[in-house]
Design a protein around this motif. Structure first.
Motif, short mmCIF file in Angstrom:
data_model
loop_
_atom_site.label_atom_id
_atom_site.label_comp_id
_atom_site.label_asym_id
_atom_site.label_seq_id
_atom_site.Cartn_x
_atom_site.Cartn_y
_atom_site.Cartn_z
N MET A 1 13.78 -18.01 15.86
CA MET A 1 13.30 -18.73 16.13
C MET A 1 12.50 -18.47 17.83
O MET A 1 13.29 -18.08 18.33
N ILE B 1 10.86 -25.22 9.08
CA ILE B 1 12.03 -24.71 9.56
C ILE B 1 12.48 -26.95 8.98
O ILE B 1 12.18 -27.83 9.61
N ALA C 1 2.11 -22.14 15.13
CA ALA C 1 2.42 -22.38 13.85
C ALA C 1 1.86 -23.93 13.10
O ALA C 1 1.84 -24.24 12.18
N GLU D 1 14.79 -32.04 16.12
CA GLU D 1 14.41 -32.03 17.66
C GLU D 1 13.70 -33.30 16.96
O GLU D 1 12.73 -34.01 16.60
N TYR E 1 6.87 -28.06 7.27
CA TYR E 1 6.59 -26.93 8.37
C TYR E 1 7.91 -26.16 8.08
O TYR E 1 8.78 -27.14 7.60
N LEU F 1 9.47 -25.13 18.18
CA LEU F 1 10.05 -24.11 17.52
C LEU F 1 9.71 -22.90 16.45
O LEU F 1 9.02 -23.70 15.66
N ILE F 2 9.60 -22.40 16.31
CA ILE F 2 8.16 -21.18 14.93
C ILE F 2 8.91 -19.55 15.10
O ILE F 2 9.28 -19.31 15.56
N PRO F 3 9.51 -20.22 13.57
CA PRO F 3 10.40 -18.71 12.70
C PRO F 3 9.42 -17.73 13.13
O PRO F 3 8.19 -17.61 13.38
N ARG G 1 7.59 -22.43 21.91
CA ARG G 1 5.90 -22.20 21.31
C ARG G 1 5.26 -21.44 22.95
O ARG G 1 5.97 -22.55 23.78
N MET H 1 12.66 -30.00 10.97
CA MET H 1 11.88 -30.07 12.23
C MET H 1 10.37 -30.17 11.59
O MET H 1 9.65 -29.75 11.23
#
Lengths: 497, 497
Positions: free
Chosen positions: B132, A37, B141, A182, A35, B75-77, B135, A40
Motif C-alpha cells: 500500500m 482495505i 481511492a 486507521e 473500501y 492508505l491506498i492498495p 495518498r 479502513m
C-alpha cells in the motif's frame, strides 16, 4: 405497507446486537465498508459530520482548560521507538519484580508497539536509511520535542493536544469505529512541575470526561485499571468504559499518569525557581472514534440511530406537508429554518417529492432528534408539529420556534440521559459470592481486595474481566469476595470488547 | 535599546527573502523544524491555529456551495495505483501524439505517482500481500468508491471534499509550507452529468478561489496552464499562482477538468433520464498549506508576520499599561475582552510582567493585526489606544469597543488588499519584444500564441516559465511576441517556485 417499507431497509432487530450494529452504521450512511482495505472504512458525509461534532465538543473543552492544539508528523523514525521500547520493558520488569525502576539496568528487550505498527521502509524506488512507522500514538514523537520547548518552570504546565489519524495493525476482527486500523484519535499530552500537579491534571481530565459523556448521554464506568492492565509506560491508568446494550464494556477513553518515567527516558527537564534541574511529571488523555461507536450502540433502536442533540449532524429536520394545498406552507418552513439556523441549530429541510412515510423512515434511521412537520392547517394554527425521535409529539408555536425547538431538544437529551441511567441500574448487579450464577448481559459490582492470584480466581470463576477500582469506593466496610478480608474497594467485572 | 531588543530576535531583513522566510516561520512559532525527519515539521499551536482559520474559511465556502465533507483512508492498495498509471500514461501518449485517447491501446507503462510515494509493505513482523502507499492525493481511492455511490442522474452532481494529510516523497530542497513531505491538503472531487455541468463547477471553484484570496489579501494570477504543464490525467488545468515578494510565483491551488477520462478508467457511470448508461464528467479542486506559506511570504515585513484578520489566530491583543497606578485598568481590559469575545473576535490579554517594548515586539513578530493598550489615562478618557500592525494609531472608545475594533480590522484588511494590488502592479511588466532586458523580481505579461517550439524559444530567451493563458484575454488585438501573428491571448511568464 409501512412495515414493508421499513423492512426493506434491512435493519436487524437491536436485540441481535452483533447483526444490528454493523448493518446500521452502513444503512444510516455513517461509513462505507467496501473500501478495499480491511479495517479502513470510508467516512461518509453524515458519519464524518457526527465525528466532527464530537470533535467540536472536545475542542471546546480543551480550550476551556487552556490546552493548546498542535499537529505532529504522522511518521516516526524507528530509532525513537527503540527509546520507548527500552523504557516500557524496563518499567514492565520493575513492575513484575516489584522494585523501583531506577534499580534496574536498561535491557534491549523488544516490547511496546513494534509488533503493531505499519512500517514505511521504502519511498519511490529507494529503500530508506532509517525505517519509519505510522504513529499508533504520539508519546515518542512529542517527547522528542518537549525538551526543546521546556526550559524553566515558567514554561509549565505544558498542555498540548491533537486530533489526528493513527494506525494499529489489528489482527483481531475489525468493527466500524470500535476496532479499526486507521483510527480518528484524540490525544492530550501534558508536562508538569511535579507529581501533584500531574495528578490535578488527571482530575481535570475526568471532569472533561464527565462533560463529554453527559453531552453524549453515555453510561460509563470509570476505573483505575489493575496493575496488570495498566499501560506498561504508565504509573497508573484510568479507563472510561461505556456499558453497551449487551452488557459488554467498551473502553472509549483513558488517562495515564506517567510520573517522571518518560521524562527520564526522554530527558525532559526544567529549571526550578532555585535554578535546580528537575524532571517533569507527565500525563496523557486519549479518546477515539469509539465515542461514536458507543453513541451508535447505546442510543440506537430497532428503527435506526438516535443522536443526542449536541452531536447530531442534523438536529432538526423540517418537512413541509401537503404544500400543494397551500402557498403558505413553504414560506413558513423557510422562515422557521432561517430562524433556527440563525440561532445556531443544524437544520435540514426535506422537500423531496416522496411519500411522508418514506421520509420519516429516512430520518428515523439517521437518528435526527427532532422532526418538525408543517402543513396547511399547522400554518393556520400558527404551529409546527414536533415529533421527538425518542418518542412524543406535540404542536409548538411557529412564532417562537427557537425556544420551542430548544425545549424539545432538551427533552430528547433528558430522555437519553435517563435511559442511560436506567441502563446502568439494570445492567450492574452485585456479586455477593463466587457461587452466584453469572447472567448474560450484566456487569457485576464486587468488593475485592485480593492478590493477582485471587484476581485470576475471580476472573476464571466468573468468566469476566476485572475493570479495576471504581472512582467511588464503598461508603462502608465490605468483605472481599475472594479473600474475605475487610475492604472498601469497589470493583467491577464485565465482558470487555 | 529598542533596536537591541529587536535584533536579538534574529529576524533577517525581508529583502533577503531566502533567509527571512525560514527564520520567521520558526521565530514566530508557526512550526518547529527540529523534528527528526526532513520535510516534516511540527505544527506549533500558533501556526496550527492559523491553518485551522484558513480551513474554517474553506469549510464555509464548501458548505455555501453544497459540497459534502468525507474522509477517506490514508492508505491506498498498490493495484489501484496501477489503474491510475495506465490511464495517465494513455492520456499522456494521446496528448503527445495529438490523437483521441480512445484510439490508443492501454499500455502497461509506468507513470503517475509511483516514484513519489511512501510505501507500506510491512506491518508488525509481516510482509503485506498487497503493498500500500500513503495518498499523495485521492483520485484513485475516491474513484474506486464513486461507482458505488452514483446510480442515476438524481445522484448528480456528487460534490465531495476532504481536508487531510497527504504525502509526497520530495527529493528537492524542502521549505516549510511550500515544499514539504507531509502536506496539509484540501481536495474537492465532483462528478457531473456532462462536460457543461463540470465546466460550471470549475467556474464555481474560481469564484471560491476569489473569496478565499480576498480574505487572505493574496495577489494572484489565474492561468490555464499550457498543455505540457497540464496534470497528465486532466483535460485542462487551471492554476492559481501567488506573486511572492521576490517576484517568483507560488502555485497555491489548482482545478482540473477531467472530462469523462477517469470515469472511463474507473467505470463511473449513471443512468440518464431515458435509462441510458452514461459516463460522468469530473473535476477536482486542490489547495494546500502553501496558502499559509503565501500569507507569511506576502504580508510579513522586517519586523515579523502580518496576519489578515480573517485568518489571524489572535486578532486583537489587549495590553494593560501601568495597571499598578490605577485599579480601573484591569477591569476595563477584562470588560473590553469579554465584549470582543462575545462578538466573536479572537482576543488575547497580555498581562505578562514585561516591559511594554518587549510585548510589542512579541505581537509584532507574530503578526497580530491589532494591538489595544489601556492605561490609567485611557480609562479616564474612556478610550483604548489602537495600533494597527499595518501602521497607524488612534484612540477608540471603550464603550463601543466592538464597532471600534471591527473598523480597525477592516482598515488593516483594506490596507493589505491595497498593498497586494500595488504589488501586482509593480511586479507585472509588459514584455514587448524578445530583446527587452529581463529584470529580477518581475513577472512579464506577453501576447503569445505560438507552438510548443515557440514557447520553448520564449522560455529559453527570457529564462522564465510560461504560466499559461490568463482568464482575461487582451481586450484588443496584439502581436504574438514570437510569431508576430495577431492574437488576444494574454499570458504571463515568471520564475516559479
Amino acid at each position: 405497507m409501512a412495515e414493508h417499507g421499513k423492512a426493506k431497509r434491512g435493519i436487524p432487530p437491536k436485540s441481535d446486537f452483533n447483526a444490528w450494529y454493523p448493518a446500521i452504521v452502513e444503512i444510516a450512511e455513517l461509513v462505507d465498508k467496501r473500501y478495499p482495505i480491511k479495517g479502513m472504512d470510508v467516512w461518509r458525509p453524515y458519519g464524518w459530520k457526527a465525528m466532527r461534532c464530537i470533535d467540536a465538543l472536545t475542542h471546546r473543552e480543551m480550550e476551556r482548560t487552556d490546552h493548546e492544539e498542535v499537529c505532529f508528523p504522522l511518521l516516526i523514525p524507528e530509532d525513537l521507538l527503540e527509546k520507548e521500547n527500552r523504557l516500557v520493558s524496563l518499567l514492565k520488569r520493575a513492575r513484575e519484580e516489584g522494585v523501583d525502576p531506577s534499580e534496574l539496568r536498561v535491557e534491549e528487550e523488544e516490547a511496546g508497539f513494534k509488533k503493531e505498527v505499519y512500517w514505511v521502509k521504502h519511498a519511490g524506488e529507494n529503500e530508506l536509511d532509517v525505517p519509519m512507522f505510522l504513529r499508533p500514538t504520539s508519546e515518542t514523537a512529542m517527547y522528542t520535542m518537549f525538551p526543546l520547548w521546556i526550559r524553566s518552570h515558567v514554561d509549565l504546565p505544558l498542555k498540548t493536544y491533537q486530533i489526528v489519524n493513527t494506525f494499529r495493525y489489528e489482527t483481531k476482527q475489525t468493527r466500524s469505529f470500535i476496532r479499526v486500523r486507521e483510527i480518528h484519535f484524540f490525544e492530550a499530552h501534558t508536562a508538569h512541575v511535579d507529581e501533584d500537579c500531574a495528578s490535578r491534571q488527571i482530575e481535570q481530565d475526568l471532569e472533561i470526561v464527565g462533560h463529554l459523556m453527559d453531552s453524549m448521554g453515555l453510561p460509563v464506568i470509570i476505573s483505575k485499571r489493575p496493575v496488570w492492565d495498566t499501560f506498561p509506560g504508565a504509573w497508573y491508568t484510568i479507563a472510561i468504559d461505556v456499558i453497551m446494550p449487551n452488557g459488554r464494556t467498551l473502553q472509549v477513553a483513558s488517562c495515564h499518569h506517567y510520573k517522571d518515567q518518560w521524562a527520564k527516558a526522554f530527558d525532559i527537564t526544567y529549571q526550578d525557581e532555585s535554578g535546580n534541574t528537575q524532571y517533569c511529571h507527565q500525563t496523557t488523555y486519549g479518546m477515539s472514534e469509539r465515542l461514536l461507536g458507543a453513541v451508535v450502540g447505546m442510543h440506537g433502536d430497532d428503527n435506526g440511530l438516535i443522536f443526542p442533540p449536541p452531536i447530531a449532524p442534523i438536529q432538526v429536520v423540517l418537512m413541509p406537508v401537503a404544500a400543494h394545498k397551500s402557498d403558505a406552507v413553504i414560506p413558513a418552513v423557510d422562515a422557521a429554518a432561517s430562524a433556527l439556523r440563525e440561532a445556531g441549530f443544524r437544520v435540514k429541510i426535506d422537500s423531496r417529492d416522496l411519500r411522508p412515510g418514506q421520509k420519516y423512515w429516512d430520518w428515523e434511521i439517521k437518528g435526527v432528534p427532532l422532526r418538525l412537520e408543517v402543513g396547511p392547517r399547522d400554518v393556520e394554527n400558527g404551529n409546527a408539529f414536533a415529533a421527538r425521535r425518542t418518542g412524543g409529539k406535540e404542536p409548538i408555536p411557529l412564532d417562537n420556534i427557537v425556544e420551542g425547538v430548544h425545549n424539545q431538544l432538551e427533552m430528547v437529551q433528558t430522555e437519553l440521559n435517563q435511559r442511560s441511567r436506567i441502563h446502568v441500574d439494570d445492567c450492574i448487579i452485585r456479586l455477593e459470592n463466587l457461587e452466584q450464577e453469572i447472567l448474560d448481559g450484566h456487569i457485576y459490582e464486587v468488593a475485592f481486595d485480593g492478590s493477582d492470584a485471587d484476581a485470576e480466581t475471580l476472573e476464571k470463576t466468573t468468566g469476566l474481566a476485572i475493570l479495576g477500582d471504581a472512582m467511588e469506593p464503598f461508603p462502608d466496610d465490605q468483605q472481599c469476595i475472594v479473600t474475605g478480608k475487610t475492604t472498601r474497594r469497589r470493583q467491577h467485572i464485565a465482558r470487555m470488547y
